[in-house]
Design a protein around this motif. Sequence first.
Motif, PDB file in Angstrom:
ATOM      1  N   ALA A  48      27.065 -98.386  17.724  1.00 10.69           N
ATOM      2  CA  ALA A  48      28.446 -97.913  17.834  1.00 10.69           C
ATOM      3  C   ALA A  48      29.038 -98.198  19.217  1.00 10.69           C
ATOM      4  CB  ALA A  48      28.524 -96.423  17.512  1.00 10.69           C
ATOM      5  N   GLN A  49      28.250 -98.044  20.267  1.00  6.99           N
ATOM      6  CA  GLN A  49      28.759 -98.302  21.621  1.00  6.99           C
ATOM      7  C   GLN A  49      29.153 -99.771  21.784  1.00  6.99           C
ATOM      8  OE1 GLN A  49      26.107 -96.558  20.812  1.00  6.99           O
ATOM      9  NE2 GLN A  49      25.965 -94.700  22.050  1.00  6.99           N
ATOM     10  N   ASP A  50      28.398-100.680  21.144  1.00  4.36           N
ATOM     11  CA  ASP A  50      28.730-102.107  21.219  1.00  4.36           C
ATOM     12  C   ASP A  50      30.048-102.387  20.494  1.00  4.36           C
ATOM     13  OD1 ASP A  50      26.313-102.406  22.527  1.00  4.36           O
ATOM     14  OD2 ASP A  50      25.272-103.265  20.794  1.00  4.36           O
ATOM     15  N   GLN A  52      32.390-100.233  19.938  1.00  9.69           N
ATOM     16  CA  GLN A  52      33.436 -99.523  20.678  1.00  9.69           C
ATOM     17  C   GLN A  52      33.992-100.378  21.814  1.00  9.69           C
ATOM     18  OE1 GLN A  52      32.179 -95.869  22.616  1.00  9.69           O
ATOM     19  NE2 GLN A  52      33.991 -94.854  21.795  1.00  9.69           N
ATOM     20  N   SER A  53      33.145-101.195  22.433  1.00  9.27           N
ATOM     21  CA  SER A  53      33.620-102.034  23.537  1.00  9.27           C
ATOM     22  C   SER A  53      34.525-103.165  23.053  1.00  9.27           C
ATOM     23  CB  SER A  53      32.439-102.598  24.328  1.00  9.27           C
ATOM     24  OG  SER A  53      31.738-103.564  23.562  1.00  9.27           O
ATOM     25  N   TYR A  55      36.039-103.160  19.496  1.00 14.10           N
ATOM     26  CA  TYR A  55      37.003-102.564  18.569  1.00 14.10           C
ATOM     27  C   TYR A  55      36.915-101.037  18.655  1.00 14.10           C
ATOM     28  CZ  TYR A  55      37.400-107.153  16.325  1.00 14.10           C
ATOM     29  OH  TYR A  55      37.625-108.483  16.066  1.00 14.10           O
ATOM     30  N   PRO A  56      37.475-100.430  19.686  1.00  9.95           N
ATOM     31  CA  PRO A  56      37.360 -98.976  19.849  1.00  9.95           C
ATOM     32  C   PRO A  56      37.924 -98.186  18.670  1.00  9.95           C
ATOM     33  CG  PRO A  56      38.922 -99.896  21.430  1.00  9.95           C
ATOM     34  CD  PRO A  56      38.267-101.049  20.745  1.00  9.95           C
ATOM     35  N   GLU A  57      38.906 -98.754  17.972  1.00  2.47           N
ATOM     36  CA  GLU A  57      39.512 -98.049  16.840  1.00  2.47           C
ATOM     37  C   GLU A  57      38.576 -97.954  15.639  1.00  2.47           C
ATOM     38  OE1 GLU A  57      41.012-102.369  16.658  1.00  2.47           O
ATOM     39  OE2 GLU A  57      40.392-100.935  18.169  1.00  2.47           O
ATOM     40  N   VAL A  59      35.422 -96.875  15.893  1.00  4.22           N
ATOM     41  CA  VAL A  59      34.351 -95.930  16.217  1.00  4.22           C
ATOM     42  C   VAL A  59      34.929 -94.522  16.285  1.00  4.22           C
ATOM     43  CG1 VAL A  59      32.600 -95.310  17.926  1.00  4.22           C
ATOM     44  CG2 VAL A  59      33.098 -97.720  17.466  1.00  4.22           C
ATOM     45  N   GLU A  61      33.851 -90.241  16.796  1.00  2.29           N
ATOM     46  CA  GLU A  61      32.847 -89.345  17.372  1.00  2.29           C
ATOM     47  C   GLU A  61      32.868 -88.036  16.600  1.00  2.29           C
ATOM     48  OE1 GLU A  61      31.809 -87.294  21.691  1.00  2.29           O
ATOM     49  OE2 GLU A  61      33.212 -88.969  21.583  1.00  2.29           O
ATOM     50  N   LEU A  67      28.355 -91.072  17.816  1.00  3.16           N
ATOM     51  CA  LEU A  67      29.326 -92.091  17.451  1.00  3.16           C
ATOM     52  C   LEU A  67      28.944 -92.729  16.124  1.00  3.16           C
ATOM     53  CD1 LEU A  67      29.789 -93.858  20.908  1.00  3.16           C
ATOM     54  CD2 LEU A  67      31.209 -92.077  19.891  1.00  3.16           C
ATOM     55  N   VAL A  69      30.256 -95.992  13.276  1.00  5.25           N
ATOM     56  CA  VAL A  69      31.108 -97.154  13.018  1.00  5.25           C
ATOM     57  C   VAL A  69      31.772 -96.998  11.653  1.00  5.25           C
ATOM     58  CG1 VAL A  69      31.125 -99.661  12.657  1.00  5.25           C
ATOM     59  CG2 VAL A  69      29.625 -98.657  14.404  1.00  5.25           C
TER      60      VAL A  69
END
Length: 103
Positions: A48-50, A52-53, A55-57, A59, A61, A67, A69
């Motif tokens: 999810a962190q990858d 998020q960097s 396509y933040p929209e 992910v 929480e 987090l 996807v």
Amino acid sequence: AEDGIRDRSPSRGLGDVYKRQGDTMINILKLDAKSYTREGREEIGLIAQDVQSVYPELVVEDGNGMLAVNYQALSAILINGIKDQEARIQQLEMLVKILLEDK
């Protein structure tokens, strides 16, 4: 949607709609599927962190700070990536045809 153009067309009924711009494949290629163990089970997915960097929209929480996807929304991006690749393939096929005819 900072990389898109907003279309406020009320006929769509979708609220603000952004038209895709740019090369989707550049961002898709930044993602990398991983296998991992969660709750004792082997799984395959994206970190999810990858995501998020890039396509933040995509992910979200949860209340515990975990987090996740949104794979359903990711599928729309992947469809656009396939379209981009198909357009490139068609261009290359045309170029090959032209080069072979010039021989």
